[in-house]
Enzyme design. Structure first.
Site, PDB file in Angstrom:
ATOM      1  N   GLY A 137       0.811  -1.209   0.000  1.00 21.98           N
ATOM      2  CA  GLY A 137       0.000   0.000   0.000  1.00 21.98           C
ATOM      3  C   GLY A 137       0.845   1.261   0.000  1.00 21.98           C
ATOM      4  O   GLY A 137       0.374   2.334  -0.319  1.00 21.98           O
ATOM      5  N   LEU A 138       2.119   1.124   0.384  1.00 17.20           N
ATOM      6  CA  LEU A 138       2.975   2.312   0.464  1.00 17.20           C
ATOM      7  C   LEU A 138       4.121   2.233  -0.531  1.00 17.20           C
ATOM      8  O   LEU A 138       5.065   2.993  -0.460  1.00 17.20           O
ATOM      9  CB  LEU A 138       3.528   2.454   1.888  1.00 17.20           C
ATOM     10  CG  LEU A 138       2.463   2.664   2.954  1.00 17.20           C
ATOM     11  CD1 LEU A 138       3.052   2.583   4.344  1.00 17.20           C
ATOM     12  CD2 LEU A 138       1.778   4.017   2.755  1.00 17.20           C
ATOM     13  N   SER A 139       4.039   1.262  -1.438  1.00 25.41           N
ATOM     14  CA  SER A 139       5.050   1.042  -2.475  1.00 25.41           C
ATOM     15  C   SER A 139       6.409   0.685  -1.896  1.00 25.41           C
ATOM     16  O   SER A 139       7.425   1.241  -2.299  1.00 25.41           O
ATOM     17  CB  SER A 139       5.172   2.246  -3.408  1.00 25.41           C
ATOM     18  OG  SER A 139       5.973   3.240  -2.874  1.00 25.41           O
ATOM     19  N   SER A 140       6.397  -0.253  -0.955  1.00 28.35           N
ATOM     20  CA  SER A 140       7.668  -0.674  -0.374  1.00 28.35           C
ATOM     21  C   SER A 140       8.567  -1.300  -1.437  1.00 28.35           C
ATOM     22  O   SER A 140       9.781  -1.124  -1.415  1.00 28.35           O
ATOM     23  CB  SER A 140       7.429  -1.669   0.754  1.00 28.35           C
ATOM     24  OG  SER A 140       6.573  -2.691   0.325  1.00 28.35           O
ATOM     25  N   SER A 141       7.983  -2.002  -2.428  1.00 27.84           N
ATOM     26  CA  SER A 141       8.852  -2.636  -3.429  1.00 27.84           C
ATOM     27  C   SER A 141       9.524  -1.576  -4.291  1.00 27.84           C
ATOM     28  O   SER A 141      10.712  -1.693  -4.607  1.00 27.84           O
ATOM     29  CB  SER A 141       8.089  -3.656  -4.280  1.00 27.84           C
ATOM     30  OG  SER A 141       6.921  -3.102  -4.784  1.00 27.84           O
ATOM     31  N   ALA A 142       8.785  -0.525  -4.639  1.00 28.41           N
ATOM     32  CA  ALA A 142       9.415   0.531  -5.438  1.00 28.41           C
ATOM     33  C   ALA A 142      10.467   1.266  -4.612  1.00 28.41           C
ATOM     34  O   ALA A 142      11.521   1.659  -5.130  1.00 28.41           O
ATOM     35  CB  ALA A 142       8.363   1.507  -5.944  1.00 28.41           C
ATOM     36  N   ALA A 143      10.216   1.445  -3.308  1.00 33.12           N
ATOM     37  CA  ALA A 143      11.194   2.136  -2.463  1.00 33.12           C
ATOM     38  C   ALA A 143      12.490   1.327  -2.371  1.00 33.12           C
ATOM     39  O   ALA A 143      13.589   1.864  -2.506  1.00 33.12           O
ATOM     40  CB  ALA A 143      10.608   2.380  -1.070  1.00 33.12           C
ATOM     41  N   ASP A 185       4.641   5.082  -8.461  1.00 30.99           N
ATOM     42  CA  ASP A 185       5.436   4.863  -7.251  1.00 30.99           C
ATOM     43  C   ASP A 185       6.836   5.463  -7.370  1.00 30.99           C
ATOM     44  O   ASP A 185       7.288   6.212  -6.504  1.00 30.99           O
ATOM     45  CB  ASP A 185       5.564   3.356  -6.967  1.00 30.99           C
ATOM     46  CG  ASP A 185       4.210   2.701  -6.766  1.00 30.99           C
ATOM     47  OD1 ASP A 185       3.227   3.428  -6.568  1.00 30.99           O
ATOM     48  OD2 ASP A 185       4.134   1.462  -6.826  1.00 30.99           O
TER      49      ASP A 185
HETATM   50  C1  GLA Z   1       0.572   0.069  -7.249  1.00 27.98           C
HETATM   51  C2  GLA Z   1       1.328   0.191  -8.565  1.00 27.98           C
HETATM   52  C3  GLA Z   1       1.230   1.632  -9.127  1.00 27.98           C
HETATM   53  C4  GLA Z   1      -0.208   2.108  -9.169  1.00 27.98           C
HETATM   54  C5  GLA Z   1      -0.910   1.849  -7.851  1.00 27.98           C
HETATM   55  C6  GLA Z   1      -2.398   2.148  -7.915  1.00 27.98           C
HETATM   56  O1  GLA Z   1       1.194   0.830  -6.255  1.00 27.98           O
HETATM   57  O2  GLA Z   1       2.674  -0.161  -8.388  1.00 27.98           O
HETATM   58  O3  GLA Z   1       1.834   1.691 -10.398  1.00 27.98           O
HETATM   59  O4  GLA Z   1      -0.896   1.530 -10.232  1.00 27.98           O
HETATM   60  O5  GLA Z   1      -0.769   0.499  -7.420  1.00 27.98           O
HETATM   61  O6  GLA Z   1      -2.639   3.494  -8.150  1.00 27.98           O
END
Ligand code: GLA
Length: 406
Positions: A137-143, A185
Site C-alpha cells: 500500500g505504500l510502495s515498499s517494493s518501489a522504495a 510509485d
Molecule cells: C501500485 C502500482 C502503481 C499504481 C498503484 C495504484 O502501487 O505499483 O503503479 O498503479 O498500485 O494506483
C-alpha cells in the site's frame, strides 16, 4: 515536548547509525566507505490505478522510508541482506539469476538487470537494507528498488537523471517482476518535496510540485493498516490493467484511431461519453473509473491550490468509492477500514493506499485531532477484525522529500 518531525529525524539518525554498524559487522566494509540511501514510502491521495493508463496522478513522499547502507565490494559481487527478511542475496554482476517467486532478492537482481541494459556496471556492492512497512500500500517494493538503483549507480560512478531512474524502477516491476504497473510509485519516491503535492503526468513523465497553500489548515497523514499482506503479482492487478486495455481498444477503434498503445489516456472524456454504450461488463466499469478519477485529480489540484482540504478530502473519499464500485478492488477488511475512516470526525478524506488489494488505507486528518483519530480507528477496526488487529496499527506521518543519498 519535541515535535513529530524532530522525533522522526532522531529516529532516522539512530536507524542510519545502526545500519552503518550492521554493514561493517556483516561485511567488514571499511567505515569510511559506507554510505546510506533513503528512499521514502509514498502515498497517492488521488489518481488511483490510472498511471498504467498514462493518466495524471497526485502523490507525496512521506517521512517513513527504506534505508539502505552500502559500500562498493572489492569484486563484481552483489551481497545484500535485510533487517526484515532472512537470508542473504548473493550474485555476480555478470551472472544475474532469473526471478524467483516471492523472494526479496528479485529487487536487487531486477535493478542490476535493468541498469545493465544501458550502463556498464563493473563494481559490485554490499548492503544492508531496512524498512518499517513492507505490508503493501505504500510502495515498499518501489522504495527498495529505487534505493538499490541509487546505490548501484553511486558505487559505479553513474550519474543517472531522475526521469531515467523512474523508468528503470518501472522496468524492474514490468520486465523482471511481471507486474504491469505504471510510474506512480517511482515518480513519487524520486520527485516529491516536503509540503508539496506532486502532480505527475504519466504520459509525458512531466511533473509539477504544488506547494501547500499558506491558508491550508495543518494536517497529518494517517496510515491505517489492515493486517492483510500479499504480493501484488498474486492479486488481480494485472487483470485490471488488461480490462482497461480492452476498454481502450474498443474506444480507440470506435473513434478510428490506431490502438498502439491501447491506453485510456488516448481517448478524450467526450469520446468516452459518446461511445460508452459500446462497453459492457468489466471494461465499462474500469473506463468509468479512469475518466472519473482523471476528473477528481483535476479538481483535487484546484482544491489544493486554494488550500481547501475539505474539498480535497471529499474527492479522496469519492475516489475510494470508485475504487470499490468501478475498479472493484478492496478486500472486505480494507473496505471496512475505509468506512471506519470516512465516518470518523477529524478525517478530511480517505481511500485505499496504493493498489488497494491489501495493505492499508490513507487518510488526511486534522493535525490536532490526529492522535485521537488514530486511536479511534485502530480500536474500531480491532472490534470488527480481532483476527487481524495484532498487525493493524494506525500511524501518523507527514510529507517529506524524495529519495536521496544521505
Ligand atoms: C501500485 C502500482 C502503481 C499504481 C498503484 C495504484 O502501487 O505499483 O503503479 O498503479 O498500485 O494506483
Amino acid at each position: 515536548m519535541i515535535s513529530a518531525t524532530l522525533e522522526q529525524t532522531m529516529r532516522d539518525e539512530t536507524s542510519v547509525e545502526s545500519l552503518r554498524h550492521e554493514l561493517v559487522n556483516r561485511y567488514g566494509a571499511p567505515t569510511s566507505a559506507v554510505r546510506v540511501v533513503r528512499a521514502p514510502y509514498r502515498i497517492c491521495p488521488l489518481g488511483a490505478h490510472i498511471d498504467h493508463q498514462l493518466g495524471p496522478v497526485c502523490a507525496m513522499a512521506i517521512d517513513q522510508a527504506v534505508l539502505t547502507a552500502y559500500a562498493p565490494s572489492a569484486s563484481n559481487e552483489v551481497r545484500l541482506s535485510s533487517l526484515d527478511y532472512p537470508g542473504e542475496v548473493r550474485f555476480r554482476l555478470d551472472d544475474v539469476p532469473d526471478r524467483q517467486p516471492g523472494d526479496w532478492g528479485n529487487f536487487p537482481r531486477g535493478a542490476v538487470r535493468v541498469l545493465q541494459k544501458n550502463h556498464d556496471l563493473g563494481t559490485g556492492i554490499c548492503g544492508v537494507t531496512a524498512g518499517r512497512f513492507s505490508a503493501g500500500g505504500l510502495s515498499s517494493s518501489a522504495a527498495v528498488s529505487v534505493a538499490l538503483l541509487l546505490a548501484l549507480e553511486d558505487v559505479n560512478g553513474l550519474d543517472v537523471p531522475r526521469e531515467e531512474n523512474i523508468l528503470l524502477g518501472q522496468g524492474i516491476e514490468n520486465e523482471y517482476l511481471g507486474l504491469h504497473s505504471g510510474i506512480l510509485d517511482q515518480s513519487a519516491i524520486l520527485l516529491s518535496k516536503q509540503n508539496h503535492l506532486t502532480l505527475i503526468d504519466c504520459q509525458s513523465v512531466q511533473y509539477r510540485l504544488i506547494p501547500s497553500h499558506p491558508a491550508m489548515p495543518p494536517y497529518s497523514i494517517l496510515l491505517a493498516f489492515s493486517g492483510l499482506t500479499k504480493a501484488l503479482v498474486g492479486t488481480d492487478y494485472n487483470r485490471r490493467v488488461a480490462e482497461c486495455t480492452e476498454a481502450a481498444t474498443i474506444l480507440l477503434n470506435a473513434v478510428g484511431r490506431d490502438i498502439d498503445p491501447a491506453v485510456l489516456r488516448r481517448v478524450s472524456a467526450d469520446e468516452h461519453a459518446d461511445n460508452q454504450k459500446l462497453l459492457t461488463g468489466a471494461p465499462a466499469l474500469r473506463a468509468a473509473h479512469f475518466f472519473s478519477e482523471v476528473d477528481r485529480v483535476t479538481k483535487g489540484v484546484e482544491a489544493w491550490q486554494q488550500g481547501d482540504l475539505e474539498a480535497f478530502g471529499h474527492l479522496m473519499s469519492d475516489s475510494g468509492v470508485s475504487s470499490i464500485n468501478n475498479y472493484e478492488c478492496g478486500s472486505p477488511p480494507l473496505v471496512d477500514l475505509y468506512e471506519i475512516l470516512i465516518k470518523t470526525e477529524g478525517v478530511y478524506g480517505a481511500r485505499f493506499s496504493g493498489a488497494g488489494f491489501r495493505g492499508c488505507c490513507v487518510a488526511l486528518v486534522q493535525r490536532d485531532a490526529g492522535p485521537d483519530v488514530a486511536e479511534h480507528v485502530r480500536r474500531e477496526y480491532a472490534q470488527r477484525h480481532p483476527d487481524l488487529a495484532h498487525d493493524a496499527p494506525a500511524v501518523l506521518c507527514h510529507s517529506d522529500d524524495g529519495a536521496r543519498i544521505l
